[in-house]
Design a protein around this motif. Structure first.
Motif, short mmCIF file in Angstrom:
data_model
loop_
_atom_site.label_atom_id
_atom_site.label_comp_id
_atom_site.label_asym_id
_atom_site.label_seq_id
_atom_site.Cartn_x
_atom_site.Cartn_y
_atom_site.Cartn_z
N VAL A 1 0.84 -1.20 0.00
CA VAL A 1 0.00 0.00 0.00
C VAL A 1 0.87 1.24 0.00
CG1 VAL A 1 -1.66 1.31 1.36
CG2 VAL A 1 -1.94 -1.15 1.11
N LEU A 2 1.86 1.26 0.87
CA LEU A 2 2.76 2.41 0.95
C LEU A 2 3.44 2.68 -0.39
CD1 LEU A 2 4.89 2.38 4.22
CD2 LEU A 2 3.22 4.05 3.48
N VAL A 3 3.97 1.60 -0.98
CA VAL A 3 4.73 1.74 -2.21
C VAL A 3 3.83 2.25 -3.34
CG1 VAL A 3 5.82 0.36 -4.01
CG2 VAL A 3 6.56 0.12 -1.65
N ILE A 4 2.60 1.74 -3.41
CA ILE A 4 1.70 2.18 -4.48
C ILE A 4 1.35 3.65 -4.30
CG2 ILE A 4 -0.66 1.92 -5.37
CD1 ILE A 4 -0.36 -1.06 -5.00
N VAL B 1 8.50 -1.77 -9.94
CA VAL B 1 7.93 -0.57 -10.55
C VAL B 1 8.32 0.66 -9.75
CG1 VAL B 1 5.78 0.59 -11.16
CG2 VAL B 1 6.01 -1.87 -11.51
N PHE B 2 8.21 0.53 -8.43
CA PHE B 2 8.54 1.63 -7.53
C PHE B 2 9.99 2.09 -7.73
CE2 PHE B 2 10.41 2.63 -3.31
CZ PHE B 2 9.77 3.83 -3.08
N ILE B 3 10.91 1.13 -7.84
CA ILE B 3 12.32 1.48 -7.98
C ILE B 3 12.56 2.21 -9.30
CG2 ILE B 3 14.62 0.49 -8.35
CD1 ILE B 3 13.82 -1.61 -6.23
N LEU B 4 11.91 1.73 -10.36
CA LEU B 4 12.05 2.40 -11.65
C LEU B 4 11.56 3.85 -11.57
CD1 LEU B 4 10.96 -0.30 -14.25
CD2 LEU B 4 13.19 0.82 -14.08
N ASN C 1 10.66 4.61 2.04
CA ASN C 1 12.02 4.11 1.89
C ASN C 1 12.58 3.61 3.21
OD1 ASN C 1 13.08 4.36 -0.90
ND2 ASN C 1 12.27 6.42 -0.68
N LEU C 2 12.28 4.31 4.29
CA LEU C 2 12.77 3.85 5.59
C LEU C 2 12.11 2.53 5.97
CD1 LEU C 2 13.06 7.11 7.74
CD2 LEU C 2 14.88 5.73 6.76
N ALA D 1 17.93 6.86 -1.25
CA ALA D 1 16.67 7.51 -1.62
C ALA D 1 16.12 8.30 -0.44
CB ALA D 1 15.66 6.46 -2.08
N SER D 2 16.25 7.76 0.79
CA SER D 2 15.77 8.48 1.97
C SER D 2 16.50 9.80 2.11
CB SER D 2 15.99 7.66 3.23
OG SER D 2 15.41 6.41 3.13
N ALA D 3 17.82 9.76 1.97
CA ALA D 3 18.59 10.99 2.12
C ALA D 3 18.15 12.03 1.09
CB ALA D 3 20.08 10.69 1.99
N MET D 4 17.94 11.59 -0.16
CA MET D 4 17.57 12.54 -1.20
C MET D 4 16.16 13.09 -0.99
SD MET D 4 19.34 10.60 -4.39
CE MET D 4 19.24 11.80 -5.68
N ALA D 5 15.24 12.24 -0.54
CA ALA D 5 13.88 12.71 -0.27
C ALA D 5 13.90 13.73 0.87
CB ALA D 5 12.97 11.54 0.09
N TYR D 6 14.74 13.48 1.86
CA TYR D 6 14.81 14.41 2.99
C TYR D 6 15.34 15.77 2.53
CZ TYR D 6 15.99 16.35 7.51
OH TYR D 6 16.08 17.17 8.60
N VAL D 7 16.36 15.76 1.68
CA VAL D 7 16.91 17.02 1.18
C VAL D 7 15.86 17.77 0.37
CG1 VAL D 7 18.62 18.03 -0.34
CG2 VAL D 7 19.28 16.20 1.17
N MET D 8 15.10 17.03 -0.47
CA MET D 8 14.04 17.68 -1.24
C MET D 8 12.99 18.28 -0.33
SD MET D 8 13.17 15.30 -4.52
CE MET D 8 11.93 16.41 -5.20
N TRP D 9 12.66 17.57 0.74
CA TRP D 9 11.65 18.07 1.69
C TRP D 9 12.13 19.38 2.31
CZ3 TRP D 9 11.71 18.39 7.20
CH2 TRP D 9 10.45 18.64 7.78
#
Lengths: 583, 583
Positions: free
Chosen positions: B92-95, B169-172, B204-205, B272-280
């Motif tokens: 569910v989270l990934v979708i 799919v999520f990774i792509l 991601n976490l 991916a977590s690090a990059m999402a955090y920077v974007m946030w």
């Protein structure tokens, strides 16, 4: 000029042209530029701050991780030689911290300029009062421990006695230190002070960790009812428990007594950690103390909220007493009944709280008060502590939800348990939003002036200039806190007042509703604080958690989560009181 | 006006007097005052930011804690019905996250004003390159998993196949999304974007947590040599492993293959977590993009550092290959020999690194370069990630130290193990200090201008005014980043240059030494990155840790700590490269 965290560097040495006041105010925003200008002092300060922050962080990381390794070793290790090592480590830490605190106290009392400012938001009275209360309980615990270990002295390590003695001295010194110095913004010897405070923080966190572990192990030694706990950790006697008998008769009673006092000691460490952290953040800070409105606490404005809250409190305490009495008896049939009463009580309380919080948030949407802007480190810290502390309660709730749902949630008891957990999660989210929104609003009574001042920006601007030029003697102050000039206008009698009467009435209606809600939430939070603080442990009395997770896991979750939950409720009461005052 | 984190609100609607430019620059420091002034837009924005930060934090806390509860339930629970529940939760989270990322990509490509600025520091090439590399490995892992589970389809839950399909799919989508948008500073729909990015971070976490758990359990199923592990967790088949056999012959090979790919998937989630955090952190930020010096990478200035570093790298890779080959054979006598070679190699590397870092710190003390002042969120984040990631390595080292010391540290192997751990702790502390000091220094070539400009503050001041008035058209830019005007002077040709020659020579000597040290440290960090990334696990090959702590505990510590250690080494290489360029 004030930088991003409210820290103030000395003003750059600008030439004293007629334009200088103007430039002074301007300098705040030209931080980057002015650092190029300022020759050495500002840079040295900044460099010193970076370096001491880094150094104190590294000290903390090393102390804490070494501590975690020792604690893990003493728990998971079969040989159990580490309990003594851990205690020696703790003794060294405690002695170092005590020595530093004494040094600090003596140093600051001798030097006039060591502490120029006090942060009035830091170390509020509920925190210091709680510290003293829990400190006294911890002292009693240590006395009991010493008396108990004296009985084992003939066959056990002497370190066991040294530790509570040292800890008692530490608690005395630390409580005195934090009571006196919690509000300090230290200016001299900032590097040493930062490291010292981080050492204090690490020591308290280590003591907290050791206490939580011991508490969990203690609960594991007494097996749960289903008796499937095969582990029997014993951290007292390294040579094996059975070979060492107590030489006086009071041992059993003492041991039981001091285990009742453990939760207070755990809270004490959390309180002291929070205060040490605030002090660390305040090192080197220059606070502008102009921001104090004399807000009066008048209860006669509100009626419904306190009344309903008091009813809840009395009913809750009643069910709590019944719960404690019946659970102590240990009759399984009765236990289910009182658990059900307890859950129903909690469901009602949490539902009412959620509903009133939603109403409060709706009122916030309606009302037009400005948000407090400008960074206030103490407020951000308050918000951080609030959200951080709520994680403890969140964790317990979600673990309960998973356990109940996964086992099918059959029976009234499980359904109620699930309902309480779900509603508590919702209530926590809503209450966090409500409190944080409330803390970020300007106090109500400023609102009207503001609205009227805004109608004529030219007046404001002209006045700002006048204010700057008129301020007698406080030249640096003007430069360092540009907000001052604008702010002082709010109370200036020349500001045209007289907002239309209907608006005033509407404000009063909203204010009253917000105050009612705050009062009600305060009393309910006190109820939810008293119950776990004085020994309600439905998490263990209801065996579903311990059966679903392994018992050690469940004990760890509850023993780490609950103290944070208690801290959260106390913190909420204090924050709600602030919201009550500013509404 | 720029506030504390570089976020810029629209300027207040001031009357356009001749003084307005002046006031515009001034407004930055009068944030508090101007908020009283500005009628609605600034306040609404600020309110929106507070609210969306709060909301996105609450989402993260809830998702993560529920996830932790599910993971704990699936590990510690005897019934083991939760592995499927956990996977459904993850699906569910990934979708949800995938849907949001697609929406974001489409939305920002249609709206012109959605992304006005790019943060050039965010998403550096090593991070994005690593993401793609690890993403490819994760995709291969997912393909293997799907092929493997197809063999179990006749007797196992179909959810097991759905999960790797959805994850692929999520990774792509995520790799594409982060590759394109890692530098975005979003301006429109900021509330939704903040929540979406926090959802990405949580997902991601959660995937990281699930992968770490599965990896640990996998290692627990294969019992360690002493065979005292009685647990045999099986999270594949809910009805029991033995009852379900694979229907095709490739299963055993596939299973072994995808377990080798797990570490890459774990790294992918961390990146991916690090990059999402920077974007946030960058949502709503307006970046001033003037701060780019074209720093050239020239290797011909340095010689000793890269040479010694290359020798270390080659020698290290040689011992690593020997280690891998001999450990695979499983001969206990040989294992001790190669472990010893591995430890000696590490001791030498870490010692040399520590010594050169101390030399580098000494040079910093000597040199007079100014510290970069002003808050740079990306730099603070870099420093935070560096210290945070080093905690993983610290943890493993301290756990090893406690285990070795407590068991007496007998024999060469244990002594070497202890030495490596102690030296690594020292090296980590020193390297953190060195990198953070280096990142906080102004690039060398600015130094001379600065010194000369400072000698005549009147020139500076006059020029600042001239610059402001001359800037063509970019009125808002001038207001929003007051630093610009002063900064642009550094490169202004009119600034009197010509510092005395002897000083210039001294600088060159120091610069060269710093560059040598950075180059050497970079190569050594690459060595220390390659060894664990490609499968060196001395923590498991040396059984002392697993014997001292229980095996599950030790596996958890190593499996959580090592990926952070790998991330730390990669991050260090990138940061050292930056220090190399600015030195």
């Amino acid at each position: 000029m004030a930088d991003e965290e409210g820290y103030i560097s000395p003003p750059p040495t600008l030439p004293s042209t007629p334009c200088s006041i103007h430039l002074g105010v301007q300098a705040g925003s030209m931080r980057r530029g002015s650092d190029v200008l300022s020759t050495s002092r500002g840079t040295v300060r900044e460099r010193g701050r970076n370096r001491s922050w880094l150094l104190s962080s590294i000290i903390t990381v090393n102390v804490l991780i070494l501590g975690i390794a020792l604690v893990s070793g003493s728990v998971f290790n079969n040989v159990k030689i580490n309990a003594i090592n851990l205690q020696i480590f703790l003794i060294v830490l405690v002695i170092l911290t005590t020595a530093w605190m004494l040094y600090y106290t003596i140093y600051t009392s001798r030097e006039d300029h060591a502490v120029l400012y006090k942060d009035s938001h830091a170390g509020p009275v509920w925190l210091r009062g709680g510290l003293v209360l829990f400190g006294i309980c911890s002292l009693i615990m240590d006395v009991f421990k010493i008396a108990n270990y004296i009985g084992y002295l003939h066959c056990d390590s002497a370190v066991k006695i040294v530790f509570p003695v040292v800890q008692a001295v530490f608690i005395l010194v630390q409580t005195y230190f934090l009571w006196l110095h919690a509000k300090d913004c230290v200016q001299l010897q900032r590097n040493i002070t930062r490291c010292g405070l981080m050492l204090t923080l690490s020591t308290n966190l280590m003591l907290w960790m050791a206490a939580v572990t011991e508490e969990s192990l203690h609960q594991t030694v007494v097996p749960p009812e289903d008796g499937n706990s095969t582990h029997s950790y014993d951290i007292r006697a390294p040579g094996g428990y059975s070979s060492c008998n107590c030489s006086h008769s009071a041992c059993a009673v003492l041991e039981k007594a001091y285990y009742y006092l453990y939760p207070f000691n755990i809270e004490y460490s959390l309180f002291a950690s929070a205060m040490a952290y605030v002090m660390w953040k305040n090192v080197g800070r220059l606070v502008d103390e102009h921001n104090h409105h004399s807000l009066h606490f008048r209860l006669k404005d509100v009626l419904v909220g306190p009344a309903v809250g008091l009813v809840m409190l009395v009913a809750g305490l009643g069910t709590f007493v019944i719960y404690k009495v019946d659970v102590e008896k240990g009759d399984p049939g009765k236990r289910d009944t009182v658990l059900m009463i307890h859950y129903v009580m909690n469901t009602v309380a949490v539902t009412l709280m959620s509903v009133s919080t939603v109403a409060g948030c709706a009122i916030y949407r309606l009302d037009q008060r400005d948000h407090v802007s400008g960074k206030n480190p103490t407020r951000s810290l308050d918000v951080g502590l609030l959200i951080g502390a709520s994680i403890g309660q969140f964790t317990i709730c979600y673990f309960t939800i998973v356990a109940v749902v996964a086992t099918g949630a059959e029976g009234h008891l499980n359904a109620l348990n699930l309902a309480v957990s779900l509603l508590t999660v919702i209530q926590l989210c809503l209450q966090n939003i409500f409190i944080i929104e409330g803390l970020h609003r300007e106090p109500f009574h400023e609102d009207m002036h503001q609205a009227s001042v805004f109608t004529n920006p030219y007046v404001l601007q002209a006045q700002a200039h006048r204010d700057i030029h008129n301020l007698p003697g406080t030249f640096m102050e003007t430069k360092s806190s540009p907000a001052l000039t604008v702010h002082s206008m709010h109370v200036a009698p020349s500001a045209p007042s007289g907002s239309p009467l209907p608006q005033r009435h509407r404000l009063t209606w909203k204010r009253r509703a917000l105050k009612e809600i705050c009062a009600f939430l305060m009393l309910c939070n006190i109820l939810l604080w008293i119950m776990p603080a004085f020994g309600a442990r439905p998490q263990f009395d209801n065996t579903i958690g311990a059966e679903f997770y392994e018992f050690t896991m469940w004990a760890a979750v509850v023993n780490i989560g609950l103290p944070f939950g208690i801290f959260y409720r106390m913190h909420s009461v204090a924050s709600l009181f602030e919201v009550f005052l500013t509404s």
